[in-house]
Design an enzyme around this catalytic site. Structure first.
Site, mmCIF file in Angstrom:
data_model
loop_
_atom_site.group_PDB
_atom_site.id
_atom_site.type_symbol
_atom_site.label_atom_id
_atom_site.label_comp_id
_atom_site.label_asym_id
_atom_site.label_seq_id
_atom_site.Cartn_x
_atom_site.Cartn_y
_atom_site.Cartn_z
ATOM 1 N N LYS A 189 0.918 -1.157 0.040
ATOM 2 C CA LYS A 189 0.182 -0.269 -0.029
ATOM 3 C C LYS A 189 1.198 1.219 0.118
ATOM 4 O O LYS A 189 1.391 1.645 0.986
ATOM 5 C CB LYS A 189 -0.904 0.134 1.298
ATOM 6 C CG LYS A 189 -2.211 0.720 1.095
ATOM 7 C CD LYS A 189 -2.679 1.604 2.264
ATOM 8 C CE LYS A 189 -1.773 3.209 3.133
ATOM 9 N NZ LYS A 189 -1.716 3.745 1.459
ATOM 10 N N GLU A 248 10.159 1.423 10.566
ATOM 11 C CA GLU A 248 11.230 3.203 10.206
ATOM 12 C C GLU A 248 10.414 3.803 10.653
ATOM 13 O O GLU A 248 9.682 4.733 9.792
ATOM 14 C CB GLU A 248 12.422 2.433 8.932
ATOM 15 C CG GLU A 248 13.522 3.607 9.086
ATOM 16 C CD GLU A 248 13.354 4.397 8.557
ATOM 17 O OE1 GLU A 248 13.042 5.572 8.994
ATOM 18 O OE2 GLU A 248 13.214 4.910 7.147
ATOM 19 N N CYS A 294 13.793 11.137 6.392
ATOM 20 C CA CYS A 294 13.922 10.667 7.901
ATOM 21 C C CYS A 294 14.872 11.176 8.450
ATOM 22 O O CYS A 294 15.216 11.293 10.412
ATOM 23 C CB CYS A 294 12.713 9.883 7.911
ATOM 24 S SG CYS A 294 13.976 8.123 7.572
ATOM 25 N N GLU A 344 9.134 16.172 15.124
ATOM 26 C CA GLU A 344 9.516 16.602 13.749
ATOM 27 C C GLU A 344 8.706 17.193 12.968
ATOM 28 O O GLU A 344 7.329 17.300 12.898
ATOM 29 C CB GLU A 344 9.375 14.335 13.413
ATOM 30 C CG GLU A 344 8.993 14.295 12.116
ATOM 31 C CD GLU A 344 9.357 13.054 11.105
ATOM 32 O OE1 GLU A 344 10.331 12.334 11.040
ATOM 33 O OE2 GLU A 344 8.387 12.662 11.025
HETATM 34 N N1 LIG Z 1 10.067 8.260 6.456
HETATM 35 C C1 LIG Z 1 8.953 8.774 7.628
HETATM 36 O O1 LIG Z 1 9.903 9.443 8.340
HETATM 37 C C2 LIG Z 1 8.075 9.830 7.087
HETATM 38 C C3 LIG Z 1 7.486 10.830 8.189
HETATM 39 N N2 LIG Z 1 6.338 11.596 7.979
HETATM 40 C C4 LIG Z 1 5.897 12.339 8.978
HETATM 41 O O2 LIG Z 1 4.556 11.947 8.925
HETATM 42 C C5 LIG Z 1 3.851 13.181 9.106
HETATM 43 C C6 LIG Z 1 2.340 12.793 8.744
HETATM 44 O O3 LIG Z 1 2.227 12.376 6.817
HETATM 45 P P1 LIG Z 1 1.667 11.069 6.708
HETATM 46 O O4 LIG Z 1 1.800 10.589 4.872
HETATM 47 O O5 LIG Z 1 0.485 11.078 7.143
HETATM 48 O O6 LIG Z 1 2.574 9.674 7.219
HETATM 49 P P2 LIG Z 1 1.924 8.398 7.590
HETATM 50 O O7 LIG Z 1 2.776 7.495 8.551
HETATM 51 O O8 LIG Z 1 0.316 8.206 8.226
HETATM 52 O O9 LIG Z 1 1.739 7.042 6.299
HETATM 53 C C7 LIG Z 1 2.956 6.297 6.218
HETATM 54 C C8 LIG Z 1 1.344 5.474 5.233
HETATM 55 O O10 LIG Z 1 0.706 4.872 6.102
HETATM 56 C C9 LIG Z 1 -0.484 4.288 5.827
HETATM 57 N N3 LIG Z 1 -1.672 4.924 6.942
HETATM 58 C C10 LIG Z 1 -1.545 6.129 8.035
HETATM 59 N N4 LIG Z 1 -2.865 5.396 9.063
HETATM 60 C C11 LIG Z 1 -2.662 3.914 8.960
HETATM 61 C C12 LIG Z 1 -2.708 3.385 9.794
HETATM 62 N N5 LIG Z 1 -3.657 3.262 10.424
HETATM 63 N N6 LIG Z 1 -2.681 1.686 9.265
HETATM 64 C C13 LIG Z 1 -1.884 1.469 8.000
HETATM 65 N N7 LIG Z 1 -1.913 2.537 7.389
HETATM 66 C C14 LIG Z 1 -1.371 3.680 7.550
HETATM 67 C C15 LIG Z 1 -0.641 5.867 4.768
HETATM 68 O O11 LIG Z 1 -1.522 5.830 3.621
HETATM 69 C C16 LIG Z 1 0.903 6.338 3.885
HETATM 70 O O12 LIG Z 1 0.845 4.518 3.043
HETATM 71 C C17 LIG Z 1 4.911 14.068 8.383
HETATM 72 O O13 LIG Z 1 3.835 15.452 8.830
HETATM 73 C C18 LIG Z 1 5.484 13.268 7.918
HETATM 74 O O14 LIG Z 1 6.200 14.208 9.545
HETATM 75 C C19 LIG Z 1 5.590 10.977 6.633
HETATM 76 C C20 LIG Z 1 5.777 10.501 5.999
HETATM 77 C C21 LIG Z 1 7.441 10.004 5.537
HETATM 78 O O1 LIG Z 2 16.925 4.373 3.138
HETATM 79 C C1 LIG Z 2 17.187 4.790 2.368
HETATM 80 O O2 LIG Z 2 19.004 5.579 1.823
HETATM 81 C C2 LIG Z 2 16.314 5.944 2.867
HETATM 82 C C3 LIG Z 2 16.193 6.221 3.756
HETATM 83 C C4 LIG Z 2 15.283 7.183 3.846
HETATM 84 C C5 LIG Z 2 14.136 7.247 4.843
HETATM 85 O O3 LIG Z 2 13.332 5.488 5.091
HETATM 86 C C6 LIG Z 2 13.381 8.320 5.326
HETATM 87 O O4 LIG Z 2 13.497 9.299 4.444
HETATM 88 O O5 LIG Z 2 11.880 8.223 5.561
#
Ligand SMILES: NC(=O)C1=CN([C@@H]2O[C@H](COP(=O)(O)OP(=O)(O)OC[C@H]3O[C@@H](n4cnc5c(N)ncnc54)[C@H](O)[C@@H]3O)[C@@H](O)[C@H]2O)C=CC1
Ligand SMILES: O=C(O)/C=C/C=C(\O)C(=O)O
Length: 492
Positions: free
Chosen positions: A184, A260, A294, A396
């Site tokens: 997903k 992660e 991240c 964050e």
């Molecule tokens: N890599 C990282 O650390 C990331 C951090 N973020 C942070 O998260 C904040 C919110 O962004 P979102 O896109 O809403 O992140 P999110 O963590 O809610 O979404 C990531 C994924 O999880 C899914 N998801 C959301 N709720 C779920 C649930 N209850 N069960 C299963 N899947 C679920 C979403 O549809 C999407 O595919 C951002 O403002 C940012 O600060 C966002 C994206 C990546």
């Molecule tokens: O696997 C990588 O090289 C990068 C990872 C980066 C993230 O996990 C992120 O920004 O969420």
């Protein structure tokens, strides 16, 4: 979009076919650089989720499960080669979904999409398992050896910041280990995961091995997939709170998770650092991908003798970014991914101001060409002068912004860096090698970079501690999650 043109549709990919959702519902995929529609995305129903999990199970019990490691890994190399052959298609799709500049997508996202399949195909072929000879009373002994078997159907939930890269970082090792997957992707960035279905078919990956379902999180596809009893393991990258929800879902059936999650990573710059390299490195850590990484750095501690010079130099860097058409080679910073995310980042710009920050640069909206005026742009922003208790320093933000704070002693810098519930990454800048090792060992993170940032060797462990995640992926560590290690004991 021209009103006379039919909107493009992004379909589900189930059992080797691009299919419409049975819900009859769709949602908009918007280009964040322009605010215009990219496609109408089919929103999967519960029935579609069931169909995807069923297809994955049948593939596991069918041709995929019977394939030799050699056949399987050769096929994954073919997947990587096909991604490279269709590089431009992936590039265009990723840029349309994220607005990220071509320079980033072409150097990081798409090449890593291909590498994630190659690297794990090779890891699986080359990593031995343990053997032990056991003495037995009859003197004949017993031979113990380990066999790795796939976990089964793996649910992959991936975010929008590095869509292809982060999704394949999970799908690559999962398939290499013999699992099948139901993915997903983030609702913000559905295109490259869907396109990957074409690649799977082109190289002959059996139907059902790779499935993609689109939708949202709670009360939607994310929740239905993670609660599904047919899913044997769940891997997720995204926000910490989402990780908590997924963990609750995974508790039913005691299914393993690999997470992660977020970060509030600290950078530390010592006065003896190579100054230009440190400025360049911290600029990348703070602003690359519009701060939506991240591993990025939103708080940096700089040793006092160089503090003022460092602030001035980073300000120059921040003010040198070029905004506009992501496809233009001159563009160096894209928009944020969505209006919602832009509003979140702007709310932190406002909080910094209210809490008395000195705004060194930014804090607003950059000038962009007229056709990009409806996009989700923010300026790279630098603050100083906030107390460590500020929400801007503790939470964050995930935007192109950083707070700089001076320090006087190494001990103090370590304590400041560790004053967080997160523990993902750090970037340390110094020319004193002994200090580099000492400090890297004391920061509570999964990844400590010294005189570098986001320098990735895919054979190494990757993950975080505290609220930044559970488990490690990368190299052999991915095998720990994507396989069950079975011990066979043979009495001789
Ligand atoms: N890599 C990282 O650390 C990331 C951090 N973020 C942070 O998260 C904040 C919110 O962004 P979102 O896109 O809403 O992140 P999110 O963590 O809610 O979404 C990531 C994924 O999880 C899914 N998801 C959301 N709720 C779920 C649930 N209850 N069960 C299963 N899947 C679920 C979403 O549809 C999407 O595919 C951002 O403002 C940012 O600060 C966002 C994206 C990546
Ligand atoms: O696997 C990588 O090289 C990068 C990872 C980066 C993230 O996990 C992120 O920004 O969420």
């Amino acid at each position: 979009m021209n009103a006379h043109h039919e909107a493009k549709e992004t379909l589900l990919f189930i059992n080797g076919k691009h299919v419409p959702a049975t819900s009859g519902k769709s949602f908009d995929n918007v280009n964040p650089a322009t605010g215009r529609l990219v496609s109408k995305v089919h929103e999967a129903s519960r029935q579609d989720v069931d169909a995807a999990v069923r297809a994955a199970r049948e593939a596991l019990d069918g041709p995929w499960g019977r394939m030799s490691v050699e056949q399987r890994t050769t096929m994954l190399h073919a997947v990587a080669n096909e991604i490279s052959r269709r590089f431009d298609d992936f590039l265009q799709a990723e840029i349309a979904d994220t607005g990220k500049p071509r320079s980033i997508a072409s150097h990081i996202d798409i090449p890593r999409g291909a590498a994630n399949f190659k690297v794990f195909a090779d890891v699986v072929k080359n990593v031995p398992t343990e053997t032990f000879m056991l003495d037995t009373p009859d003197g004949k002994g017993a031979l113990n050896y380990g066999v790795r078997v796939p976990k089964g159907v793996v649910g992959v939930i991936s975010p929008w910041n590095l869509p292809l890269l982060l999704m394949t970082w999970k799908v690559g090792p999962a398939l290499a280990c013999g699992n099948t997957v139901v993915v997903k992707p983030s609702e913000e960035t559905p295109s490259t995961a869907t396109l990957l279905g074409e690649v799977m078919n082109a190289v002959g990956v059996p139907p059902g091995v790779y499935n993609v379902i689109h939708g949202f999180g709670p009360d939607s596809v994310g929740q239905w997939l993670t609660e599904h009893p047919g899913v044997n393991a769940i891997t997720f990258t995204g926000e910490t709170r989402t990780g908590e929800a997924i963990m609750r879902a995974a508790a039913h059936g005691v299914r393993p998770v690999s997470f992660e999650l977020g970060g509030k990573n600290a950078g530390i710059v010592f006065a003896d650092a190579d100054f230009e390299a440190a400025v360049e490195g911290i600029a990348r850590a703070a602003f690359a991908n519009t701060g939506q990484v991240c591993l990025g750095t939103e708080r940096v501690y700089v040793e006092r003798p160089i503090f003022d010079r460092f602030v001035a130099a980073l300000k120059d860097k921040a003010e040198s970014y070029k905004f506009g058409n992501p496809l233009d080679g001159e563009t160096t910073m894209g928009p944020l991914v969505s209006r919602t995310h832009m509003e979140k980042v702007r709310s932190y710009f406002a909080q910094a101001k209210e809490q008395g920050a000195t705004i060194v640069t930014g804090g607003g909206t950059p000038e962009v060409p007229r056709e990009y005026a409806e996009g989700f742009w923010v300026q790279p922003t630098i603050w100083t002068g906030l107390p460590e208790s500020s929400s801007v320093i503790r939470e964050e933000i995930f935007g192109p912004c950083v707070h700089l704070c001076p320090f006087d002693r190494e001990e103090e810098a370590v304590a400041l860096a560790n004053d967080t519930e997160y523990g993902l990454a750090t970037t340390i800048w110094t020319t004193d090698l002994a200090r580099a090792h000492r400090v890297a060992a004391r920061i509570n993170v999964g990844i400590a970079w010294v005189n570098s940032w986001f320098l990735r060797d895919l054979r190494t462990s990757f993950g975080g501690q505290g609220k930044s995640g559970i488990g490690r992926e990368g190299g052999v560590h991915s095998l720990e999650f994507y396989t069950e290690l079975r011990n066979v004991c043979v009495k001789l």
